[in-house]
Design a protein around this motif. Structure first.
Motif, PDB file in Angstrom:
ATOM      1  N   GLU A  43       0.840  -1.189   0.000  1.00 12.87           N
ATOM      2  CA  GLU A  43       0.000   0.000   0.000  1.00 12.87           C
ATOM      3  C   GLU A  43       0.881   1.248   0.000  1.00 12.87           C
ATOM      4  O   GLU A  43       2.047   1.212   0.366  1.00 12.87           O
ATOM      5  N   ARG A  44       0.278   2.346  -0.413  1.00 10.97           N
ATOM      6  CA  ARG A  44       0.985   3.621  -0.389  1.00 10.97           C
ATOM      7  C   ARG A  44       1.162   4.045   1.065  1.00 10.97           C
ATOM      8  O   ARG A  44       0.206   4.031   1.849  1.00 10.97           O
ATOM      9  N   GLY A  98      -2.488  18.708   0.281  1.00 12.61           N
ATOM     10  CA  GLY A  98      -3.749  18.669   0.979  1.00 12.61           C
ATOM     11  C   GLY A  98      -4.136  20.042   1.479  1.00 12.61           C
ATOM     12  O   GLY A  98      -3.323  20.701   2.134  1.00 12.61           O
ATOM     13  N   ARG A 107      -2.610   9.705   6.020  1.00 12.45           N
ATOM     14  CA  ARG A 107      -3.653   9.038   5.239  1.00 12.45           C
ATOM     15  C   ARG A 107      -3.700   9.571   3.821  1.00 12.45           C
ATOM     16  O   ARG A 107      -3.960  10.762   3.611  1.00 12.45           O
ATOM     17  N   PRO A 108      -3.517   8.728   2.819  1.00  3.56           N
ATOM     18  CA  PRO A 108      -3.577   9.196   1.427  1.00  3.56           C
ATOM     19  C   PRO A 108      -4.891   9.885   1.098  1.00  3.56           C
ATOM     20  O   PRO A 108      -4.917  10.831   0.301  1.00  3.56           O
ATOM     21  N   GLY A 109      -5.983   9.426   1.705  1.00  2.30           N
ATOM     22  CA  GLY A 109      -7.288  10.004   1.407  1.00  2.30           C
ATOM     23  C   GLY A 109      -7.457  11.436   1.879  1.00  2.30           C
ATOM     24  O   GLY A 109      -8.413  12.108   1.480  1.00  2.30           O
ATOM     25  N   ALA A 110      -6.527  11.920   2.695  1.00  4.53           N
ATOM     26  CA  ALA A 110      -6.626  13.286   3.202  1.00  4.53           C
ATOM     27  C   ALA A 110      -6.121  14.318   2.201  1.00  4.53           C
ATOM     28  O   ALA A 110      -6.303  15.515   2.421  1.00  4.53           O
ATOM     29  N   TYR A 111      -5.501  13.867   1.122  1.00  6.29           N
ATOM     30  CA  TYR A 111      -4.877  14.774   0.161  1.00  6.29           C
ATOM     31  C   TYR A 111      -5.752  14.987  -1.066  1.00  6.29           C
ATOM     32  O   TYR A 111      -6.464  14.086  -1.505  1.00  6.29           O
ATOM     33  N   ASN A 112      -5.665  16.178  -1.633  1.00 11.55           N
ATOM     34  CA  ASN A 112      -6.508  16.554  -2.765  1.00 11.55           C
ATOM     35  C   ASN A 112      -5.828  16.332  -4.124  1.00 11.55           C
ATOM     36  O   ASN A 112      -6.517  16.069  -5.112  1.00 11.55           O
ATOM     37  N   TRP A 114      -2.191  14.862  -6.353  1.00 18.40           N
ATOM     38  CA  TRP A 114      -1.024  13.990  -6.342  1.00 18.40           C
ATOM     39  C   TRP A 114      -0.150  14.254  -7.555  1.00 18.40           C
ATOM     40  O   TRP A 114      -0.661  14.543  -8.647  1.00 18.40           O
TER      41      TRP A 114
END
Length: 124
Positions: A43-44, A98, A107-112, A114
């Motif tokens: 995983e990232r 982010g 958490r990767p999901g916290a960023y807008n 990439w």
């Protein structure tokens, strides 16, 4: 915001690399920029990050003490200096932006946004 990562390459164990990530727009003072990496089959994972305005930094334990994250406000660029590289550091490295990461910077999901990723390969 578009992110352009660069600086990866093939190095030997013990060598150093400096990764760069340039943003197309100046990050807000409250924003956060992070570096993640992803090895095949994994995983990232979070590597390091910096709050743009305060310059507060965070590191994963795996790189703490041998890596430094910094930013150049004038260039809207964040850098990751990595020293004493080891084969287990081999991965594709991604930068991320982010707008409101808060305490969820790992958490990767916290960023807008990439970047496209840059390959780091460390040979033994």
């Amino acid at each position: 915001v578009q992110l352009q990562a660069s600086g990866g390459g093939l190095v030997q164990a013990g060598d150093s690399l400096r990764l760069s990530c340039s943003a197309s727009a100046r990050p807000y003072s409250s924003s956060y920029m992070g570096w993640f990496r992803q090895a095949p089959g994994n995983e990232r994972e979070f590597v390091a990050g910096i709050r743009w305005g305060s310059r507060i930094t965070h590191y994963d334990h795996s790189v703490k003490g041998r890596s430094t994250i910094s930013r150049d406000s004038a260039e809207s660029t964040v850098y990751l200096q990595m020293n004493s590289l080891q084969p287990e550091d081999t991965a594709v490295y991604y930068c991320a932006y982010g707008a409101s990461v808060s305490n969820f910077y790992t958490r990767p999901g916290a960023y807008n946004y990439w970047g496209q990723g840059t390959q780091v390969t460390v040979s033994s």
